[in-house]
Enzyme design. Structure first.
Site, short mmCIF file in Angstrom:
data_model
loop_
_atom_site.label_atom_id
_atom_site.label_comp_id
_atom_site.label_asym_id
_atom_site.label_seq_id
_atom_site.Cartn_x
_atom_site.Cartn_y
_atom_site.Cartn_z
N ALA A 239 0.88 -1.28 0.02
CA ALA A 239 -0.02 -0.05 0.10
C ALA A 239 0.79 1.21 -0.07
CB ALA A 239 -0.87 -0.06 1.15
N HIS A 240 0.13 2.54 -0.19
CA HIS A 240 0.61 3.79 -0.27
C HIS A 240 1.92 3.74 0.99
CE1 HIS A 240 -2.91 5.95 1.52
NE2 HIS A 240 -2.45 5.05 2.19
N ASN A 241 2.92 4.60 0.71
CA ASN A 241 3.82 4.99 1.76
C ASN A 241 4.55 3.92 2.48
OD1 ASN A 241 2.07 7.63 1.54
ND2 ASN A 241 4.15 8.08 1.16
#
Length: 351
Positions: A239-241
């Site tokens: 997922a993001h980051n």
């Protein structure tokens, strides 16, 4: 056509001790059970030792200890599995693309493609993208605007890189992988989800491998980061980051929630799930199907869930789990009663 090498040549490449016919020709690799006389095999796991005596292999990669009990030709090395890994590339029949851009590929006028790179049929290279030396881009790949692929990269057919994805050197990406898709970011206003623009990118280090149908989302603000030497299996969701440290390996079907940080030299087995915004320190091994719900601050092995057992036994265990809360209440009540009886007995003794 298959590659051919003599045992002597293979021994020289490995720095191995050769026991047997130096001129014997080897045309491939195979397991102990399936190897033919012209093939090389290896013994790296004790559970396969039972197949050694009967193998038809022309020679076997063996440790010094295992070589003592084997009469056939052998290449004696400190680590047979590592030796097998090193030799496997000699017999890899993966087609090698010729340099150049296929006539059906679409390359933006301001994209930079090194002359030694290969761009396959129907691939799309968008504006401002840069493709390094000896990169191979398979058919129907998309390289988004301003994305960069470092020297020696290899993209199988149908890989998608969104815009602003930075790929290091010698990175391998298998078919169906999607790098830089929008992260799952929404703000709730009175029950209605409002989309948050994902304005970060993805940065991937050198010598990374990404399996088929794995997805790595772009960051919400800063980039999602994948370190040098990371190995990601098929069907993983990053997922993001998320940040993954150098030389961490992750098996298939893992799901890593947003902003989680995984350290260096970790091994994450198949089906592991991690909640978001936690940290996993270096040198952690997480066993298969574990649900990681809090940060891990000490190196070591971690597990959750129950191991396989016969269905009848599992049903009994599950039933007992449902009874634990009531049993705990009863135990606390018994402890209170026991404490009261003990106190009364002590008073009587003192009297």
């Amino acid at each position: 056509m298959s590659a051919t090498f003599t045992l002597g040549q293979l021994a020289e490449r490995l720095g191995a001790t050769l026991r047997g016919a130096e001129a014997k020709v080897i045309t491939g690799l195979a397991t102990l059970q399936e190897a033919r006389p012209e093939q090389l095999s290896f013994l790296a796991n004790a559970q396969y030792r039972k197949f050694l005596a009967q193998t038809q292999a022309g020679a076997v990669l063996l440790s010094a200890a295992d070589a003592e009990g084997y009469a056939g030709d052998a290449l004696i090395v400190a680590n047979p599995y590592l030796a097998y890994a090193q030799l496997s590339h000699l017999f890899d029949r993966k087609p090698k693309a010729a340099p150049g851009i296929h006539a059906t590929a679409q390359v933006a006028d301001d994209a930079q493609v090194d002359p030694s790179a290969s761009v396959g049929p129907y691939a799309v290279i968008e504006s401002g993208a840069r493709i390094g030396a000896e990169v191979s881009i398979g058919a129907h790949c998309v390289v988004g605007a301003r994305s960069v692929i470092g020297d020696g990269g290899w993209l199988a057919p149908r890989v998608t890189l969104y815009h602003d994805v930075q790929i290091g050197k010698r990175v391998v990406i298998q078919s169906g992988a999607v790098i830089g898709g929008e992260g799952f970011g929404f703000a709730n206003e009175k029950g209605v989800w409002q989309k948050i623009a994902q304005i970060g990118g993805v940065t991937i280090g050198d010598d990374v491998e990404i399996g088929a149908n794995t997805t790595i989302d772009r960051g919400a603000l800063s980039d999602t980061l994948i370190g040098n030497g990371v190995k990601l299996d098929n069907q993983i969701m990053i997922a993001h980051n998320v940040q993954v440290g150098d030389n961490t390996a992750m098996a298939g079907c893992c799901g890593i929630s947003g902003s989680t940080k995984i350290g260096k030299n970790c091994m994450i087995a198949g089906g592991v799930g991690m909640v978001g915004h936690i940290e996993v320190c270096d040198n952690v091994f997480v066993t298969g199907m574990t649900m990681v719900t809090r940060s891990i601050t000490e190196p070591g092995a971690y597990s959750s869930g129950t191991a396989m057992q016969p269905a009848g036994e599992w049903k009994k265990s599950a039933a007992r789990i449902r009874q634990l809360d009531e049993m705990a209440k009863r135990l606390r009540e018994l402890e209170k009663q026991l404490a009261a009886v003990t106190q009364t007995a002590n008073v009587s003794s003192d009297a």
